[in-house]
Design a protein around this motif. Structure first.
Motif, mmCIF file in Angstrom:
data_model
loop_
_atom_site.group_PDB
_atom_site.id
_atom_site.type_symbol
_atom_site.label_atom_id
_atom_site.label_comp_id
_atom_site.label_asym_id
_atom_site.label_seq_id
_atom_site.Cartn_x
_atom_site.Cartn_y
_atom_site.Cartn_z
ATOM 1 N N ALA A 14 0.810 -1.221 0.000
ATOM 2 C CA ALA A 14 0.000 0.000 0.000
ATOM 3 C C ALA A 14 0.842 1.270 0.000
ATOM 4 O O ALA A 14 0.305 2.370 -0.203
ATOM 5 C CB ALA A 14 -0.919 0.006 1.220
ATOM 6 N N ALA A 15 2.153 1.151 0.210
ATOM 7 C CA ALA A 15 2.979 2.341 0.421
ATOM 8 C C ALA A 15 3.185 3.164 -0.843
ATOM 9 O O ALA A 15 2.988 4.381 -0.835
ATOM 10 C CB ALA A 15 4.321 1.929 1.026
ATOM 11 N N LEU A 16 3.592 2.524 -1.943
ATOM 12 C CA LEU A 16 3.844 3.283 -3.169
ATOM 13 C C LEU A 16 2.562 3.908 -3.730
ATOM 14 O O LEU A 16 2.579 5.086 -4.123
ATOM 15 C CB LEU A 16 4.533 2.417 -4.210
ATOM 16 C CG LEU A 16 4.879 3.124 -5.530
ATOM 17 C CD1 LEU A 16 5.722 4.362 -5.293
ATOM 18 C CD2 LEU A 16 5.603 2.161 -6.483
ATOM 19 N N LEU A 22 -0.346 11.028 -2.745
ATOM 20 C CA LEU A 22 0.075 12.248 -2.063
ATOM 21 C C LEU A 22 0.879 13.140 -3.006
ATOM 22 O O LEU A 22 0.722 14.371 -3.002
ATOM 23 C CB LEU A 22 0.922 11.898 -0.831
ATOM 24 C CG LEU A 22 0.204 11.149 0.293
ATOM 25 C CD1 LEU A 22 1.194 10.743 1.374
ATOM 26 C CD2 LEU A 22 -0.913 11.996 0.894
ATOM 27 N N GLU A 23 1.721 12.530 -3.817
ATOM 28 C CA GLU A 23 2.512 13.301 -4.781
ATOM 29 C C GLU A 23 1.605 14.105 -5.713
ATOM 30 O O GLU A 23 1.855 15.296 -5.984
ATOM 31 C CB GLU A 23 3.392 12.358 -5.596
ATOM 32 C CG GLU A 23 4.204 13.067 -6.666
ATOM 33 C CD GLU A 23 4.873 12.104 -7.635
ATOM 34 O OE1 GLU A 23 5.794 12.538 -8.361
ATOM 35 O OE2 GLU A 23 4.458 10.923 -7.683
ATOM 36 N N GLU A 32 7.055 21.294 -5.602
ATOM 37 C CA GLU A 32 8.005 20.375 -6.218
ATOM 38 C C GLU A 32 8.104 19.143 -5.321
ATOM 39 O O GLU A 32 8.229 19.272 -4.107
ATOM 40 C CB GLU A 32 9.377 21.045 -6.354
ATOM 41 C CG GLU A 32 10.446 20.161 -6.953
ATOM 42 C CD GLU A 32 11.818 20.816 -6.965
ATOM 43 O OE1 GLU A 32 12.812 20.106 -7.231
ATOM 44 O OE2 GLU A 32 11.905 22.037 -6.682
ATOM 45 N N VAL A 33 8.039 17.953 -5.901
ATOM 46 C CA VAL A 33 7.982 16.722 -5.098
ATOM 47 C C VAL A 33 8.933 15.667 -5.674
ATOM 48 O O VAL A 33 9.014 15.507 -6.893
ATOM 49 C CB VAL A 33 6.551 16.118 -5.076
ATOM 50 C CG1 VAL A 33 6.475 14.975 -4.071
ATOM 51 C CG2 VAL A 33 5.506 17.169 -4.765
ATOM 52 N N TRP A 34 9.634 14.988 -4.786
ATOM 53 C CA TRP A 34 10.389 13.798 -5.190
ATOM 54 C C TRP A 34 9.910 12.596 -4.377
ATOM 55 O O TRP A 34 9.492 12.731 -3.235
ATOM 56 C CB TRP A 34 11.892 14.001 -5.043
ATOM 57 C CG TRP A 34 12.385 14.412 -3.686
ATOM 58 C CD1 TRP A 34 12.597 15.687 -3.229
ATOM 59 C CD2 TRP A 34 12.734 13.535 -2.589
ATOM 60 N NE1 TRP A 34 13.048 15.673 -1.935
ATOM 61 C CE2 TRP A 34 13.150 14.368 -1.516
ATOM 62 C CE3 TRP A 34 12.738 12.157 -2.422
ATOM 63 C CZ2 TRP A 34 13.556 13.846 -0.284
ATOM 64 C CZ3 TRP A 34 13.148 11.637 -1.195
ATOM 65 C CH2 TRP A 34 13.554 12.478 -0.150
ATOM 66 N N VAL A 35 9.942 11.424 -4.984
ATOM 67 C CA VAL A 35 9.493 10.176 -4.358
ATOM 68 C C VAL A 35 10.603 9.146 -4.492
ATOM 69 O O VAL A 35 11.184 8.988 -5.565
ATOM 70 C CB VAL A 35 8.201 9.647 -5.026
ATOM 71 C CG1 VAL A 35 7.772 8.335 -4.379
ATOM 72 C CG2 VAL A 35 7.092 10.683 -4.942
ATOM 73 N N CYS A 36 10.901 8.457 -3.397
ATOM 74 C CA CYS A 36 11.997 7.495 -3.418
ATOM 75 C C CYS A 36 11.746 6.385 -2.404
ATOM 76 O O CYS A 36 11.164 6.620 -1.339
ATOM 77 C CB CYS A 36 13.320 8.209 -3.106
ATOM 78 S SG CYS A 36 14.785 7.184 -3.269
ATOM 79 N N SER A 37 12.203 5.192 -2.711
ATOM 80 C CA SER A 37 12.173 4.105 -1.734
ATOM 81 C C SER A 37 13.078 4.453 -0.553
ATOM 82 O O SER A 37 14.192 4.964 -0.743
ATOM 83 C CB SER A 37 12.655 2.809 -2.386
ATOM 84 O OG SER A 37 13.020 1.851 -1.408
ATOM 85 N N SER A 38 12.611 4.167 0.652
ATOM 86 C CA SER A 38 13.431 4.438 1.842
ATOM 87 C C SER A 38 14.644 3.526 1.911
ATOM 88 O O SER A 38 15.567 3.764 2.690
ATOM 89 C CB SER A 38 12.586 4.277 3.111
ATOM 90 O OG SER A 38 12.111 2.941 3.226
ATOM 91 N N TRP A 39 14.665 2.463 1.099
ATOM 92 C CA TRP A 39 15.801 1.552 1.062
ATOM 93 C C TRP A 39 16.908 2.071 0.143
ATOM 94 O O TRP A 39 18.021 1.563 0.167
ATOM 95 C CB TRP A 39 15.346 0.168 0.598
ATOM 96 C CG TRP A 39 14.522 -0.556 1.625
ATOM 97 C CD1 TRP A 39 13.300 -0.177 2.112
ATOM 98 C CD2 TRP A 39 14.853 -1.770 2.303
ATOM 99 N NE1 TRP A 39 12.845 -1.077 3.049
ATOM 100 C CE2 TRP A 39 13.778 -2.077 3.187
ATOM 101 C CE3 TRP A 39 15.934 -2.643 2.249
ATOM 102 C CZ2 TRP A 39 13.764 -3.201 3.995
ATOM 103 C CZ3 TRP A 39 15.917 -3.772 3.059
ATOM 104 C CH2 TRP A 39 14.849 -4.046 3.929
#
Length: 275
Positions: A14-16, A22-23, A32-39
């Motif tokens: 459900a996270a992505l 939200l993005e 301005e928005v960036w999205v990235c895996s926390s890993w």
């Protein structure tokens, strides 16, 4: 807010989708928005310059990763809980959808939490990432106790013969330390917590130290042991290795929307107290 980041847990289905939702809302508000895996910690660090707020979408483990990424910068984190307990998170999935306009309008207050700096000294000196929860030194793959000579502010305390020893922040008092029978320490208390794990013969009670205490741990063992930072950064250590733990100059900052007095009620809810 002009620039926002979203770190999500790639192991939660459900996270992505929530991160993308939200993005879209943020971009509609001209941010301005960036999205990235926390890993992907290095990839996230490359995008973080100028970011005003980071959303951490997952659970407490995702918050720990997000905090490690953000640590050198005074950027607040808003934790969104999709996990189980969510001690460090602020909002659930539905709440963040409802309250996103407030966040984008700059509402809320910032809470600073202490971190612990950790260094591996001796023949192979190494500075490790700082910890929001705890630093643990303990037995490795071989199920035998280790001897941990413990020195505080240059003065010998004792040598623990045990499964391990946890050095924790007040934030970490609701994590591994709590499972080991340690006390819950309010996050505003300036202190360092020393919690032995399955001590054979020695001091078994937890010890609360001043926040500026310097803790040194010297390993004595015929077999390998492990040094763990927040349960996520793990390296093998061996006899003769010395670990120094002290308060970090960096803090983790959380954006809060609930009032400060809500800590106890939220704690009771997460621990299912009174049920």
């Amino acid at each position: 807010m002009k620039k926002l980041g979203i770190l999500y847990n790639p192991k939660l289905s459900a996270a992505l989708p929530l991160a993308r939702e939200l993005e879209a809302e943020m971009r509609a508000a001209r941010a301005e928005v960036w999205v990235c895996s926390s890993w992907e910690e290095e990839m996230a660090r490359q995008q973080i310059s100028g970011t005003e707020l980071v959303f951490s979408v997952g659970g407490d483990g995702t918050v720990l990763r997000s905090a490690r990424i953000v640590a050198p910068w005074p950027i607040p984190i808003l934790g969104v809980n999709l996990g189980r307990l969510g001690f460090m998170t602020e909002l659930g999935a539905e709440e963040v959808r409802d309250r996103l306009p407030q966040v984008l309008a700059g509402e809320g207050w910032v809470e600073a939490r202490a971190r612990l700096g950790v260094e591996l000294l001796g023949g192979r000196p190494q500075e490790l990432p700082s910890a929001l929860n705890d630093v643990m030194v303990g037995r490795g793959a071989t199920p035998r106790v280790v001897s941990i000579e413990t020195i505080i502010d240059g003065q010998p305390l004792t040598t623990f013969v045990a499964d391990g020893l946890i050095v924790a922040t007040p934030t970490g008092s609701t994590a591994y330390t709590l499972a080991a029978g340690g006390p819950i320490v309010h996050p505003s208390v300036e202190a360092i917590l020393l919690q032995p794990l399955a001590v054979h013969i020695n001091l078994k009670a937890p010890l609360l130290l001043p926040a500026d205490a310097v803790v040194e741990l010297l390993i004595h063992s015929e077999h390998s042991a492990v040094l763990s930072v927040d349960g996520q950064v793990n390296i093998e250590v061996s006899s003769g290795d010395r670990i120094r733990v002290k308060r970090s100059p960096h803090h983790t900052r959380f954006l809060r929307l609930h009032p400060p007095g809500s800590y106890y009620g939220r704690l009771a809810q997460r621990l299912c107290l009174g049920q």
